[in-house]
Motif scaffolding. Structure first.
Motif, PDB file in Angstrom:
ATOM      1  N   TYR A 140       0.853  -1.190   0.000  1.00 25.60           N
ATOM      2  CA  TYR A 140       0.000   0.000   0.000  1.00 25.60           C
ATOM      3  C   TYR A 140       0.893   1.247   0.000  1.00 25.60           C
ATOM      4  CZ  TYR A 140      -3.552   3.311   1.676  1.00 25.60           C
ATOM      5  OH  TYR A 140      -4.390   4.385   1.817  1.00 25.60           O
ATOM      6  N   ASP A 143       1.629  -8.527  -1.191  1.00 27.55           N
ATOM      7  CA  ASP A 143       0.210  -8.204  -1.019  1.00 27.55           C
ATOM      8  C   ASP A 143      -0.112  -6.883  -1.711  1.00 27.55           C
ATOM      9  OD1 ASP A 143      -2.448  -8.550   0.486  1.00 27.55           O
ATOM     10  OD2 ASP A 143      -1.843  -6.512   1.013  1.00 27.55           O
ATOM     11  N   SER A 154     -11.192 -10.123   3.343  1.00 27.97           N
ATOM     12  CA  SER A 154     -10.499  -9.165   4.194  1.00 27.97           C
ATOM     13  C   SER A 154     -11.517  -8.255   4.864  1.00 27.97           C
ATOM     14  CB  SER A 154      -9.535  -8.334   3.337  1.00 27.97           C
ATOM     15  OG  SER A 154      -8.889  -7.388   4.141  1.00 27.97           O
ATOM     16  N   ASN A 155     -11.227  -7.864   6.087  1.00 27.15           N
ATOM     17  CA  ASN A 155     -12.093  -6.955   6.848  1.00 27.15           C
ATOM     18  C   ASN A 155     -13.482  -7.534   7.106  1.00 27.15           C
ATOM     19  OD1 ASN A 155     -10.286  -4.610   7.089  1.00 27.15           O
ATOM     20  ND2 ASN A 155     -10.443  -4.542   4.871  1.00 27.15           N
ATOM     21  N   GLN A 186      -7.728 -11.696   6.025  1.00 20.75           N
ATOM     22  CA  GLN A 186      -6.761 -10.611   6.279  1.00 20.75           C
ATOM     23  C   GLN A 186      -7.478  -9.517   7.068  1.00 20.75           C
ATOM     24  OE1 GLN A 186      -4.872  -7.212   3.629  1.00 20.75           O
ATOM     25  NE2 GLN A 186      -3.953  -9.152   3.037  1.00 20.75           N
ATOM     26  N   SER A 192      -1.333  -3.927   8.991  1.00 21.97           N
ATOM     27  CA  SER A 192      -0.987  -2.808   9.881  1.00 21.97           C
ATOM     28  C   SER A 192      -0.321  -3.275  11.175  1.00 21.97           C
ATOM     29  CB  SER A 192      -2.224  -1.941  10.190  1.00 21.97           C
ATOM     30  OG  SER A 192      -2.741  -1.381   9.009  1.00 21.97           O
ATOM     31  N   LEU A 249       2.563  -2.777  12.094  1.00 23.40           N
ATOM     32  CA  LEU A 249       3.449  -1.736  12.639  1.00 23.40           C
ATOM     33  C   LEU A 249       2.662  -0.461  12.931  1.00 23.40           C
ATOM     34  CD1 LEU A 249       6.453  -2.302  10.178  1.00 23.40           C
ATOM     35  CD2 LEU A 249       6.044  -3.366  12.409  1.00 23.40           C
ATOM     36  N   SER A 277       0.386   2.967   7.781  1.00 24.36           N
ATOM     37  CA  SER A 277       1.395   3.790   7.106  1.00 24.36           C
ATOM     38  C   SER A 277       1.293   5.251   7.505  1.00 24.36           C
ATOM     39  CB  SER A 277       1.251   3.655   5.588  1.00 24.36           C
ATOM     40  OG  SER A 277       1.525   2.339   5.213  1.00 24.36           O
ATOM     41  N   ILE A 307       2.396  -8.850   6.825  1.00 25.31           N
ATOM     42  CA  ILE A 307       2.761  -8.242   5.536  1.00 25.31           C
ATOM     43  C   ILE A 307       3.219  -6.797   5.753  1.00 25.31           C
ATOM     44  CG2 ILE A 307       1.477  -9.674   3.879  1.00 25.31           C
ATOM     45  CD1 ILE A 307      -0.954  -7.802   4.304  1.00 25.31           C
ATOM     46  N   LYS A 346       4.688  -3.224   5.427  1.00 24.60           N
ATOM     47  CA  LYS A 346       5.020  -2.406   4.248  1.00 24.60           C
ATOM     48  C   LYS A 346       6.256  -1.581   4.548  1.00 24.60           C
ATOM     49  CE  LYS A 346       5.145   1.733   2.249  1.00 24.60           C
ATOM     50  NZ  LYS A 346       5.681   3.013   2.791  1.00 24.60           N
ATOM     51  N   SER A 347       7.183  -1.549   3.609  1.00 25.69           N
ATOM     52  CA  SER A 347       8.279  -0.596   3.733  1.00 25.69           C
ATOM     53  C   SER A 347       8.824  -0.259   2.361  1.00 25.69           C
ATOM     54  CB  SER A 347       9.407  -1.151   4.597  1.00 25.69           C
ATOM     55  OG  SER A 347      10.422  -0.166   4.647  1.00 25.69           O
ATOM     56  N   SER A 348       9.276   0.981   2.233  1.00 29.32           N
ATOM     57  CA  SER A 348       9.945   1.352   0.994  1.00 29.32           C
ATOM     58  C   SER A 348      11.401   1.714   1.289  1.00 29.32           C
ATOM     59  CB  SER A 348       9.202   2.516   0.315  1.00 29.32           C
ATOM     60  OG  SER A 348       8.796   3.446   1.258  1.00 29.32           O
ATOM     61  N   GLN A 349      11.850   1.373   2.501  1.00 27.53           N
ATOM     62  CA  GLN A 349      13.244   1.674   2.857  1.00 27.53           C
ATOM     63  C   GLN A 349      14.049   0.392   2.975  1.00 27.53           C
ATOM     64  OE1 GLN A 349      14.207   4.467   5.951  1.00 27.53           O
ATOM     65  NE2 GLN A 349      12.071   5.114   6.022  1.00 27.53           N
ATOM     66  N   HIS A 406      14.645  -1.006   6.515  1.00 26.25           N
ATOM     67  CA  HIS A 406      13.430  -1.578   7.106  1.00 26.25           C
ATOM     68  C   HIS A 406      13.071  -2.909   6.456  1.00 26.25           C
ATOM     69  CE1 HIS A 406      11.864   2.592   8.643  1.00 26.25           C
ATOM     70  NE2 HIS A 406      12.808   2.081   9.417  1.00 26.25           N
ATOM     71  N   ASN A 452      12.760  -6.171   8.757  1.00 26.00           N
ATOM     72  CA  ASN A 452      11.437  -6.767   8.953  1.00 26.00           C
ATOM     73  C   ASN A 452      11.391  -8.268   8.655  1.00 26.00           C
ATOM     74  OD1 ASN A 452      10.638  -4.228   9.664  1.00 26.00           O
ATOM     75  ND2 ASN A 452       9.525  -3.789   7.775  1.00 26.00           N
TER      76      ASN A 452
HETATM   77  N1  LIG Z   1      -6.982  -5.336   3.717  1.00 26.16           N
HETATM   78  C1  LIG Z   1      -6.917  -4.085   4.099  1.00 26.16           C
HETATM   79  O1  LIG Z   1      -7.921  -3.364   4.215  1.00 26.16           O
HETATM   80  C2  LIG Z   1      -5.567  -3.501   4.413  1.00 26.16           C
HETATM   81  C3  LIG Z   1      -5.501  -2.310   5.155  1.00 26.16           C
HETATM   82  C4  LIG Z   1      -4.236  -1.809   5.439  1.00 26.16           C
HETATM   83  C5  LIG Z   1      -3.112  -2.464   4.998  1.00 26.16           C
HETATM   84  N2  LIG Z   1      -3.202  -3.610   4.259  1.00 26.16           N
HETATM   85  C6  LIG Z   1      -1.997  -4.316   3.754  1.00 26.16           C
HETATM   86  O2  LIG Z   1      -1.087  -4.471   4.834  1.00 26.16           O
HETATM   87  C7  LIG Z   1       0.150  -3.852   4.516  1.00 26.16           C
HETATM   88  C8  LIG Z   1       0.814  -3.325   5.781  1.00 26.16           C
HETATM   89  O3  LIG Z   1      -0.015  -2.436   6.496  1.00 26.16           O
HETATM   90  P1  LIG Z   1       0.158  -0.855   6.481  1.00 26.16           P
HETATM   91  O4  LIG Z   1       0.606  -0.384   5.141  1.00 26.16           O
HETATM   92  O5  LIG Z   1      -1.103  -0.304   7.035  1.00 26.16           O
HETATM   93  O6  LIG Z   1       1.287  -0.488   7.479  1.00 26.16           O
HETATM   94  P2  LIG Z   1       2.383  -1.208   8.414  1.00 26.16           P
HETATM   95  O7  LIG Z   1       3.034  -2.298   7.688  1.00 26.16           O
HETATM   96  O8  LIG Z   1       1.770  -1.435   9.726  1.00 26.16           O
HETATM   97  O9  LIG Z   1       3.391   0.003   8.602  1.00 26.16           O
HETATM   98  C9  LIG Z   1       4.013   0.632   7.536  1.00 26.16           C
HETATM   99  C10 LIG Z   1       4.722   1.850   8.063  1.00 26.16           C
HETATM  100  O10 LIG Z   1       5.759   1.452   8.961  1.00 26.16           O
HETATM  101  C11 LIG Z   1       7.012   1.949   8.508  1.00 26.16           C
HETATM  102  N3  LIG Z   1       8.007   0.916   8.761  1.00 26.16           N
HETATM  103  C12 LIG Z   1       8.228  -0.221   8.059  1.00 26.16           C
HETATM  104  N4  LIG Z   1       9.202  -0.953   8.589  1.00 26.16           N
HETATM  105  C13 LIG Z   1       9.642  -0.267   9.673  1.00 26.16           C
HETATM  106  C14 LIG Z   1      10.653  -0.504  10.631  1.00 26.16           C
HETATM  107  N5  LIG Z   1      11.406  -1.604  10.592  1.00 26.16           N
HETATM  108  N6  LIG Z   1      10.830   0.423  11.612  1.00 26.16           N
HETATM  109  C15 LIG Z   1      10.071   1.535  11.675  1.00 26.16           C
HETATM  110  N7  LIG Z   1       9.086   1.812  10.786  1.00 26.16           N
HETATM  111  C16 LIG Z   1       8.867   0.921   9.786  1.00 26.16           C
HETATM  112  C17 LIG Z   1       6.836   2.226   7.036  1.00 26.16           C
HETATM  113  O11 LIG Z   1       7.677   3.275   6.634  1.00 26.16           O
HETATM  114  P3  LIG Z   1       8.798   3.086   5.484  1.00 26.16           P
HETATM  115  O12 LIG Z   1       8.093   2.773   4.208  1.00 26.16           O
HETATM  116  O13 LIG Z   1       9.486   4.384   5.492  1.00 26.16           O
HETATM  117  O14 LIG Z   1       9.690   1.942   5.946  1.00 26.16           O
HETATM  118  C18 LIG Z   1       5.363   2.634   6.944  1.00 26.16           C
HETATM  119  O15 LIG Z   1       5.198   4.000   7.204  1.00 26.16           O
HETATM  120  C19 LIG Z   1      -0.242  -2.785   3.496  1.00 26.16           C
HETATM  121  O16 LIG Z   1       0.851  -2.296   2.774  1.00 26.16           O
HETATM  122  C20 LIG Z   1      -1.240  -3.546   2.673  1.00 26.16           C
HETATM  123  O17 LIG Z   1      -0.567  -4.420   1.774  1.00 26.16           O
HETATM  124  C21 LIG Z   1      -4.429  -4.143   3.977  1.00 26.16           C
END
Ligand SMILES: NC(=O)c1ccc[n+]([C@@H]2O[C@H](COP(=O)([O-])OP(=O)(O)OC[C@H]3O[C@@H](n4cnc5c(N)ncnc54)[C@H](OP(=O)(O)O)[C@@H]3O)[C@@H](O)[C@H]2O)c1
Length: 289
Positions: A19, A43, A149-150, A171, A198, A200, A203, A244, A246-249, A252, A256
Motif C-alpha cells: 500500500y 500483497d 479481508s475486513n 486478512q 498494519s 506496525l 502507514s 505483511i 510495508k516498507s519502501s526503505q 526496514h 522486517n
Molecule cells: N486489507 C486491508 O484493508 C488492508 C488495510 C491496510 C493495509 N493492508 C496491507 O497491509 C500492509 C501493511 O499495512 P500498512 O501499510 O497499514 O502499514 P504497516 O506495515 O503497519 O506500517 C508501515 C509503516 O511502517 C514503517 N516501517 C516499516 N518498517 C519499519 C521498521 N522496521 N521500523 C520503523 N518503521 C517501519 C513504514 O515506513 P517506510 O516505508 O518508510 O519503511 C510505513 O510508514 C499494506 O501495505 C497492505 O498491503 C491491507
C-alpha cells in the motif's frame, strides 16, 4: 522462512505489504531489494493502483535473480467498486496488470460496496455474488485460492452459509492494540490462515509511532537486541499469524524479515497481550451490514 498451509495452499508466513508503493521506479527498487532479502509473498490490491508496476517489476527482476513466477505468492484484492458483476472481469484485468497467468490468492477487500450506505441490505447481496464469481475464477484456474479481508464474525458466519469453496485466509487489522481473538479463533476452528495487516501501526506516521514508540515494546526490543518493529512482527508470527509489513526503505525491508533467529518468552508475550485496547488504527468493518 516458515510456510503456512491451509486447503493445500502453502504460503510464506511473512510477505511485503505494498500500500502506498506507487511509481514504477519505487516499486522496482522495493521489489528487487525485497526479493534479494528473501521476501516471496506480495500483497497488493486493485485499489492500490500499483498492480501494473508490480507486474512489470516481477517480469524483469525474477529472471534477473534466477527466480520463476512459481517462486512467489501474489495476493490481490477486489476493490469495493468491482463487486458482483464486475468481479470476474476485474480479476482478468488484475492478471493482465500483474502479467501473470494465475493469481495465487484473491481476497474480497471489504464487505461493503462503493456507493452503498453501510446499512444497505444490498451489501450482503453483492458480496455473495462477488464470492460466487471468485469461486468461478477458482474453478477455471484463474486464481489458486480465495480469501476475504475486513470481514467481522457476522460476515464470516454468513459466508459459511453460502460458500461452496471455503476461504483459505482472512486478512484483518491486528496488532497489540487490537488483538482480535474472535477472528483468530474462528480461523483456527475452520483451518484458515489469519493474516495481520498494519502490524506496525499503519502507514500513517502518528499511528506507527503509537506502536514502535510504545514503552513495553521498546523494553522487550532492548532485551532481545532487536527493533520494536521486529518485536511486533515476531509476536504475530510466533502465533502462526501471517504478516505483511510495508516498507519502501532498504534498512526496514531487511530488518522486517530478520525475525526468525529469536523467540519471545512467555513473559514478553503476556506483557504485549496486556496492551490490547480493541483500538482500530485503520478501518472498522463492524458498521457494514
Ligand atoms: N486489507 C486491508 O484493508 C488492508 C488495510 C491496510 C493495509 N493492508 C496491507 O497491509 C500492509 C501493511 O499495512 P500498512 O501499510 O497499514 O502499514 P504497516 O506495515 O503497519 O506500517 C508501515 C509503516 O511502517 C514503517 N516501517 C516499516 N518498517 C519499519 C521498521 N522496521 N521500523 C520503523 N518503521 C517501519 C513504514 O515506513 P517506510 O516505508 O518508510 O519503511 C510505513 O510508514 C499494506 O501495505 C497492505 O498491503 C491491507
Amino acid at each position: 522462512m516458515i510456510y503456512l498451509t491451509a486447503n493445500e495452499i502453502s504460503m510464506p508466513i511473512l510477505g511485503l505489504g505494498t500500500y502506498k508503493i506507487k511509481s514504477f521506479d519505487l516499486c522496482y527498487n522495493v521489489v528487487e531489494n525485497a526479493l534479494k532479502y528473501g521476501y516471496r509473498m506480495f500483497d497488493t490490491a486493485q485499489v492500490y493502483k500499483n498492480e501494473e508496476d508490480l507486474g512489470k517489476s516481477f517480469e524483469i527482476i525474477l529472471p534477473k535473480l534466477n527466480l520463476k513466477r512459481e517462486d512467489i505468492f501474489i495476493i490481490t484484492k477486489i476493490a469495493t467498486y468491482n463487486h458482483a458483476d464486475k468481479c470476474y472481469e476485474s480479476i482478468k484485468k488484475s492478471m493482465e496488470n500483474l502479467r501473470t497467468k494465475y493469481i495465487d490468492m484473491v481476497l474480497i477487500h471489504w464487505p461493503g460496496v462503493k456507493g452503498f450506505k453501510l446499512d444497505d441490505k444490498r451489501n450482503l447481496e453483492y458480496r455473495i455474488k462477488t464470492y460466487k464469481e471468485l469461486e468461478r475464477a477458482y474453478t477455471e484456474g484463474l486464481i489458486r485460492s480465495i480469501g476475504i479481508s475486513n470481514y467481522n464474525l457476522k460476515h464470516l458466519e454468513e459466508l459459511f452459509t453460502y460458500c461452496t469453496i471455503k476461504p483459505v485466509l482472512l486478512q484483518s487489522e491486528f496488532h497489540p492494540l487490537l488483538i482480535q481473538n474472535d477472528l483468530t479463533n474462528f480461523c483456527k476452528k475452520h483451518g484458515m490462515i489469519f493474516q495481520a495487516y498494519s502490524s506496525l501501526g499503519t502507514s500513517d506516521a502518528e499511528s506507527t509511532k503509537k506502536l514502535v514508540d510504545n514503552e513495553t515494546i521498546k523494553n522487550i526490543a532492548k532485551k532481545h537486541g532487536k527493533t520494536s518493529a521486529q518485536i511486533l512482527l515476531k509476536w504475530a508470527v510466533q502465533q502462526n499469524i501471517s504478516v505483511i509489513p510495508k516498507s519502501s526503505q532498504v534498512s526496514h525491508l531487511r530488518d522486517n524479515i530478520d525475525i526468525f533467529d529469536f523467540n519471545l518468552d512467555e513473559q514478553d508475550v503476556d506483557l504485549i497481550n496486556k496492551l490490547d485496547r480493541n483500538l482500530h488504527l485503520c478501518w472498522n468493518p463492524d458498521t457494514v451490514l
